[in-house]
Design a protein around this motif. Sequence first.
Motif, mmCIF file in Angstrom:
data_model
loop_
_atom_site.group_PDB
_atom_site.id
_atom_site.type_symbol
_atom_site.label_atom_id
_atom_site.label_comp_id
_atom_site.label_asym_id
_atom_site.label_seq_id
_atom_site.Cartn_x
_atom_site.Cartn_y
_atom_site.Cartn_z
ATOM 1 N N LYS A 119 0.855 -1.185 0.000
ATOM 2 C CA LYS A 119 0.000 0.000 0.000
ATOM 3 C C LYS A 119 0.893 1.239 0.000
ATOM 4 C CE LYS A 119 -3.827 -2.253 2.415
ATOM 5 N NZ LYS A 119 -4.729 -2.227 3.605
ATOM 6 N N PHE A 120 0.815 1.992 -1.078
ATOM 7 C CA PHE A 120 1.610 3.203 -1.204
ATOM 8 C C PHE A 120 0.708 4.423 -1.210
ATOM 9 C CE2 PHE A 120 4.491 0.287 -3.783
ATOM 10 C CZ PHE A 120 5.348 0.060 -2.716
ATOM 11 N N GLU A 121 1.075 5.426 -0.432
ATOM 12 C CA GLU A 121 0.352 6.688 -0.481
ATOM 13 C C GLU A 121 0.733 7.434 -1.752
ATOM 14 O OE1 GLU A 121 1.220 8.914 2.989
ATOM 15 O OE2 GLU A 121 0.267 7.497 4.368
ATOM 16 N N MET A 122 -0.155 8.303 -2.205
ATOM 17 C CA MET A 122 0.171 9.113 -3.367
ATOM 18 C C MET A 122 1.387 9.985 -3.028
ATOM 19 S SD MET A 122 -2.123 7.967 -5.361
ATOM 20 C CE MET A 122 -2.011 6.466 -4.381
ATOM 21 N N GLY A 123 2.339 10.039 -3.928
ATOM 22 C CA GLY A 123 3.551 10.812 -3.680
ATOM 23 C C GLY A 123 4.712 9.977 -3.183
ATOM 24 N N THR A 124 4.485 8.685 -2.937
ATOM 25 C CA THR A 124 5.571 7.807 -2.488
ATOM 26 C C THR A 124 6.651 7.721 -3.564
ATOM 27 O OG1 THR A 124 4.110 6.460 -1.103
ATOM 28 C CG2 THR A 124 6.180 5.460 -1.796
ATOM 29 N N LEU A 125 7.901 7.864 -3.141
ATOM 30 C CA LEU A 125 9.036 7.794 -4.066
ATOM 31 C C LEU A 125 9.549 6.356 -4.113
ATOM 32 C CD1 LEU A 125 11.028 9.445 -5.857
ATOM 33 C CD2 LEU A 125 12.473 9.666 -3.820
ATOM 34 N N LEU A 126 9.696 5.814 -5.328
ATOM 35 C CA LEU A 126 10.128 4.431 -5.507
ATOM 36 C C LEU A 126 11.373 4.356 -6.384
ATOM 37 C CD1 LEU A 126 6.690 2.769 -6.398
ATOM 38 C CD2 LEU A 126 7.810 2.740 -4.163
ATOM 39 N N TYR A 127 12.243 3.417 -6.041
ATOM 40 C CA TYR A 127 13.372 3.085 -6.915
ATOM 41 C C TYR A 127 12.968 1.828 -7.668
ATOM 42 C CZ TYR A 127 18.222 2.359 -8.403
ATOM 43 O OH TYR A 127 19.374 2.207 -9.150
ATOM 44 N N VAL A 128 12.815 1.933 -8.987
ATOM 45 C CA VAL A 128 12.239 0.847 -9.777
ATOM 46 C C VAL A 128 13.072 0.585 -11.035
ATOM 47 C CG1 VAL A 128 9.868 1.193 -8.986
ATOM 48 C CG2 VAL A 128 10.718 2.506 -10.928
ATOM 49 N N ARG A 129 12.757 -0.540 -11.668
ATOM 50 C CA ARG A 129 13.445 -0.930 -12.901
ATOM 51 C C ARG A 129 12.449 -0.949 -14.052
ATOM 52 N NH1 ARG A 129 14.890 -6.135 -15.304
ATOM 53 N NH2 ARG A 129 13.610 -7.146 -13.705
ATOM 54 N N VAL A 130 12.832 -0.369 -15.185
ATOM 55 C CA VAL A 130 11.986 -0.403 -16.380
ATOM 56 C C VAL A 130 12.161 -1.771 -17.040
ATOM 57 C CG1 VAL A 130 11.482 0.632 -18.620
ATOM 58 C CG2 VAL A 130 12.246 2.084 -16.726
ATOM 59 N N VAL A 131 11.065 -2.508 -17.203
ATOM 60 C CA VAL A 131 11.165 -3.843 -17.810
ATOM 61 C C VAL A 131 10.610 -3.876 -19.233
ATOM 62 C CG1 VAL A 131 11.190 -5.096 -15.634
ATOM 63 C CG2 VAL A 131 9.000 -4.533 -16.684
ATOM 64 N N LYS A 132 9.710 -2.943 -19.550
ATOM 65 C CA LYS A 132 9.184 -2.849 -20.910
ATOM 66 C C LYS A 132 9.058 -1.378 -21.282
ATOM 67 C CE LYS A 132 6.433 -7.133 -20.854
ATOM 68 N NZ LYS A 132 5.060 -7.706 -20.989
ATOM 69 N N ALA A 133 9.460 -1.050 -22.505
ATOM 70 C CA ALA A 133 9.365 0.336 -22.973
ATOM 71 C C ALA A 133 9.121 0.326 -24.476
ATOM 72 C CB ALA A 133 10.632 1.110 -22.630
ATOM 73 N N ASN A 134 7.917 -0.087 -24.858
ATOM 74 C CA ASN A 134 7.573 -0.183 -26.272
ATOM 75 C C ASN A 134 6.886 1.094 -26.749
ATOM 76 O OD1 ASN A 134 8.508 -2.883 -26.369
ATOM 77 N ND2 ASN A 134 6.554 -3.598 -25.536
ATOM 78 N N THR A 135 7.190 1.502 -27.962
ATOM 79 C CA THR A 135 6.607 2.713 -28.536
ATOM 80 C C THR A 135 5.086 2.622 -28.565
ATOM 81 O OG1 THR A 135 8.554 2.990 -29.941
ATOM 82 C CG2 THR A 135 6.582 4.222 -30.551
ATOM 83 N N GLY A 136 4.437 3.688 -28.109
ATOM 84 C CA GLY A 136 2.983 3.735 -28.131
ATOM 85 C C GLY A 136 2.308 3.053 -26.965
ATOM 86 N N MET A 137 3.098 2.523 -26.030
ATOM 87 C CA MET A 137 2.540 1.835 -24.864
ATOM 88 C C MET A 137 3.139 2.423 -23.586
ATOM 89 S SD MET A 137 2.721 -2.114 -26.209
ATOM 90 C CE MET A 137 1.961 -2.737 -24.702
ATOM 91 N N SER A 138 2.393 2.328 -22.502
ATOM 92 C CA SER A 138 2.909 2.799 -21.218
ATOM 93 C C SER A 138 4.054 1.900 -20.770
ATOM 94 C CB SER A 138 1.807 2.788 -20.159
ATOM 95 O OG SER A 138 0.784 3.701 -20.486
ATOM 96 N N PRO A 139 5.149 2.480 -20.297
ATOM 97 C CA PRO A 139 6.262 1.658 -19.808
ATOM 98 C C PRO A 139 5.811 0.794 -18.631
ATOM 99 C CG PRO A 139 6.918 3.956 -20.058
ATOM 100 C CD PRO A 139 5.432 3.918 -20.192
ATOM 101 N N GLU A 140 6.427 -0.369 -18.485
ATOM 102 C CA GLU A 140 6.122 -1.247 -17.358
ATOM 103 C C GLU A 140 7.325 -1.303 -16.429
ATOM 104 O OE1 GLU A 140 5.251 -5.958 -16.520
ATOM 105 O OE2 GLU A 140 4.244 -5.024 -18.245
ATOM 106 N N LEU A 141 7.052 -1.250 -15.129
ATOM 107 C CA LEU A 141 8.100 -1.209 -14.119
ATOM 108 C C LEU A 141 8.082 -2.456 -13.254
ATOM 109 C CD1 LEU A 141 7.409 2.448 -12.879
ATOM 110 C CD2 LEU A 141 8.946 1.738 -14.731
ATOM 111 N N SER A 142 9.138 -2.619 -12.476
ATOM 112 C CA SER A 142 9.212 -3.718 -11.522
ATOM 113 C C SER A 142 10.052 -3.297 -10.334
ATOM 114 C CB SER A 142 9.829 -4.961 -12.172
ATOM 115 O OG SER A 142 9.997 -5.996 -11.208
ATOM 116 N N CYS A 143 9.733 -3.858 -9.166
ATOM 117 C CA CYS A 143 10.542 -3.646 -7.967
ATOM 118 C C CYS A 143 11.359 -4.897 -7.667
ATOM 119 C CB CYS A 143 9.655 -3.287 -6.773
ATOM 120 S SG CYS A 143 9.273 -1.523 -6.670
#
Length: 240
Positions: A119-143
């Motif tokens: 459960k994350f409050e709005m404004g929570t800062l995260l250190y994450v990894r980009v796992v997908k970054a395809n043109t025209g699609m929202s990037p996908e992240l992972s912790c």
Amino acid sequence: MESKPPISPSSFVDQQVFPGDIVVDLSKMANQTIKLGGGLRQDGDAISVMRAGKLRFAKPNKYWVESSHKRYVPSAGDNVLGIVVDAKADNFLVDIKGPTLALLPVLAFEGGTRRNIPKFEMGTLLYVRVVKANTGMSPELSCMDATGKAAEYGPLKDGFMFETSTGLSRTLLSSPPCPVLETLGKKLAFEIAVGLNGRIWVNAASPSIVVLVANTIMQTESMSPVQQKIRVEKLLQRLQ
């Protein structure tokens, strides 16, 4: 007919490149695999430049174009600092300074199940990894890292986050170590997380150390490595 010499990426590394430049000809690189970062794209056997900057290389096989821009272009494999802006049933919506919000699946955490969704409050800062970054699609992240472990990923508590250029972020993460962080680290105790999206988080026992580290990083961006080291050493002498 005279044959053209093969295009070797090593001849372009650390050189200024421009959109349309072909920096690698894969047909001339038998049994070699390379990983593309931001600013590069593949069209058949040709690897070409998408934005102006300097071609950089990181062992064992990653190439990218380094540009000092405020705007971040997501690339798979990048470690970034994101801010949670909303939560949905299956994803957290995270601002990573890209063209669109990124998606962080609620199960993209070590041991993640429907029963232990964080459960994350709005404004929570995260250190994450980009796992997908395809043109025209929202990037996908992972912790998680590539092995499914949390490693260093997750929420960053306390401390101070500031924004800078993507070029400075890459410089701070470069090898050999950036003179600024190397010199500061020999005298001061602090934590730092650098995102390739131009966000940096610093934490320390004393607020004055946090301010000193953050200001030093921002003030030395345009300096040469030698100038950076001299500047930091002078600042540290004032603390003694």
